[in-house]
Design a protein around this motif. Structure first.
Motif, mmCIF file in Angstrom:
data_model
loop_
_atom_site.group_PDB
_atom_site.id
_atom_site.type_symbol
_atom_site.label_atom_id
_atom_site.label_comp_id
_atom_site.label_asym_id
_atom_site.label_seq_id
_atom_site.Cartn_x
_atom_site.Cartn_y
_atom_site.Cartn_z
ATOM 1 N N LYS A 248 34.967 43.894 36.944
ATOM 2 C CA LYS A 248 34.865 43.868 38.416
ATOM 3 C C LYS A 248 36.010 44.634 39.043
ATOM 4 C CE LYS A 248 33.226 39.303 37.513
ATOM 5 N NZ LYS A 248 33.919 38.049 37.131
ATOM 6 N N ASN B 120 39.176 43.858 39.499
ATOM 7 C CA ASN B 120 40.194 43.236 40.342
ATOM 8 C C ASN B 120 41.396 42.703 39.550
ATOM 9 O OD1 ASN B 120 38.531 41.216 39.427
ATOM 10 N ND2 ASN B 120 38.104 40.319 41.440
ATOM 11 N N PHE B 121 41.410 42.946 38.228
ATOM 12 C CA PHE B 121 42.612 42.699 37.425
ATOM 13 C C PHE B 121 42.930 43.977 36.672
ATOM 14 C CE2 PHE B 121 41.064 38.316 37.703
ATOM 15 C CZ PHE B 121 42.236 37.636 37.982
ATOM 16 N N LEU C 218 46.731 42.071 40.456
ATOM 17 C CA LEU C 218 45.455 41.529 40.938
ATOM 18 C C LEU C 218 45.124 42.157 42.282
ATOM 19 C CD1 LEU C 218 43.236 39.157 41.186
ATOM 20 C CD2 LEU C 218 45.048 37.894 42.344
ATOM 21 N N LEU C 219 43.852 42.520 42.457
ATOM 22 C CA LEU C 219 43.390 42.990 43.759
ATOM 23 C C LEU C 219 42.801 41.790 44.494
ATOM 24 C CD1 LEU C 219 42.805 45.396 45.684
ATOM 25 C CD2 LEU C 219 40.572 45.584 44.592
ATOM 26 N N ARG D 245 41.162 39.458 47.635
ATOM 27 C CA ARG D 245 39.934 39.672 48.426
ATOM 28 C C ARG D 245 40.244 40.408 49.721
ATOM 29 N NH1 ARG D 245 39.513 34.701 46.173
ATOM 30 N NH2 ARG D 245 37.966 34.590 44.511
ATOM 31 N N SER E 194 39.304 31.005 37.161
ATOM 32 C CA SER E 194 40.651 31.027 37.708
ATOM 33 C C SER E 194 40.692 30.225 39.003
ATOM 34 C CB SER E 194 41.077 32.477 37.979
ATOM 35 O OG SER E 194 40.113 33.104 38.795
ATOM 36 N N TYR F 54 45.387 32.201 36.593
ATOM 37 C CA TYR F 54 44.350 33.120 36.135
ATOM 38 C C TYR F 54 44.277 33.116 34.624
ATOM 39 C CZ TYR F 54 45.195 34.591 40.885
ATOM 40 O OH TYR F 54 45.371 34.587 42.240
HETATM 41 C C1 NAG Z 1 37.209 39.367 41.195
HETATM 42 O O1 NAG Z 1 36.032 39.950 41.701
HETATM 43 C C2 NAG Z 1 34.869 39.153 41.511
HETATM 44 C C3 NAG Z 1 33.686 39.956 42.008
HETATM 45 O O2 NAG Z 1 33.961 40.593 43.203
HETATM 46 C C4 NAG Z 1 35.026 37.812 42.232
HETATM 47 O O3 NAG Z 1 33.889 37.010 41.983
HETATM 48 C C5 NAG Z 1 36.270 37.106 41.699
HETATM 49 O O4 NAG Z 1 36.499 35.917 42.408
HETATM 50 C C6 NAG Z 1 37.465 38.012 41.842
HETATM 51 N N1 NAG Z 1 38.614 37.349 41.244
HETATM 52 C C7 NAG Z 1 39.735 37.104 41.901
HETATM 53 C C8 NAG Z 1 40.804 36.358 41.170
HETATM 54 O O5 NAG Z 1 39.909 37.480 43.044
#
Ligand code: NAG
Ligand code: NAG
Ligand code: NAG
Ligand code: NAG
Length: 236
Positions: A56, A58-59, A86-87, A89, A144, A149
């Motif tokens: 995805k 975001n890590f 970490l990216l 939201r 997580s 995480y």
């Molecule tokens: C990483 O991205 C996924 C899909 O967009 C999301 O469901 C998940 O919660 C995200 N993880 C974090 C730790 O932000």
């Protein structure tokens, strides 16, 4: 009866502790750890690869060193010098730790399972190191919470290997012997040259002893081979 149960339990505990100590991997660096049985984990090959992303995206994780891990589409980042990032939201790049923040940890119930744990500010990130042979390195995120995480890094470099660390005692002794032999002959020759004006073979210190040595060794070997019998020694 009580005594034998008692010693049985004590014995069992000792065996358990010994086994645990053997499989306990002691940190050598952020990138390597070494167990008592001279085996260990070495992630250094991964330092030249990566950074690794999960699907995805975001890590992102760069084993062994700190690099700029800022995500492309983020507008704010503290991952410029980071090993794991970490990216969020809200499109922020949040550092989850530097390479030196990581701790090697082995779970009690799984002798060969290793984790790298990063503590950074109030975040904790556990990376399970999974060994696979002949595979491509992958990073997978698991469940997580907002501050904790769990990730799994699967890689060939996560396998338990025999660590070669420096030279063995034997080779160090051989090297020392060669060095001192060299110093002995060199300084001996210099001393003889300048104190006695020696030339040629005279330059070899204790020349008589060294020139006798091959003969002495030969006699010794013959003596030993002939069963240490002084009679046959006399005959030679
Ligand atoms: C990483 O991205 C996924 C899909 O967009 C999301 O469901 C998940 O919660 C995200 N993880 C974090 C730790 O932000
Ligand atoms: C980053 O983007 C978010 C959402 O678009 C915005 O609220 C925030 O102010 C931005 N931050 C910076 C440092 O530009
Ligand atoms: C994060 O960045 C992506 C790509 O630039 C954009 O589509 C999205 O709207 C942004 N999200 C926030 C919360 O700013
Ligand atoms: C991460 O994994 C550990 C087990 O290794 C578990 O105890 C913990 O609850 C997990 N964390 C989250 C946030 O799921």
């Amino acid at each position: 009866m009580f005594n034998s149960i008692n010693s049985f339990v004590t014995f069992g505990i000792i065996i358990f502790i010994i086994n645990y100590a053997k499989s306990h991997c002691v940190e050598q660096s952020a990138c390597t750890c070494l167990r008592d049985d001279k085996r260990g984990y070495d992630l250094r090959p991964l330092a030249d690869q990566g950074p690794f992303h999960n699907k995805k995206n975001n890590f992102t994780f760069q084993p062994c060193r700190n690099v700029d891990l800022t995500f492309k589409n983020s507008n704010d980042s503290d991952c410029q010098e980071s090993s794991i990032c970490l990216l969020s939201r809200s499109n922020r790049s949040i550092s989850l730790g530097k390479a030196e923040d990581s701790i090697w940890s082995s779970p009690l119930n799984n002798k060969n399972g290793m984790h790298l744990v990063f503590h950074h500010e109030n975040y904790m990130t556990k990376i399970k190191l999974e060994c696979c042979h002949g595979c491509v390195t992958t990073l997978v995120d698991q469940n997580s919470t907002d501050t904790e995480y769990n990730l799994t890094l699967t890689s060939e470099s996560n396998c338990l290997i025999t660590m070669r660390r420096g030279l063995s005692t034997g080779s160090i002794l051989v090297i020392l012997l060669l060095v001192f032999t060299g110093i002995y002959f060199a300084s001996g020759a210099l001393a003889l040259r300048f104190l006695r004006g020696a030339v040629g073979l005279e330059l070899i210190p204790n020349y008589e002893f060294w020139s006798d040595l091959p003969g002495l060794v030969r006699d010794g070997v013959t003596f030993t081979l002939s069963g240490c019998s002084p009679v046959s020694y006399e005959r030679i």
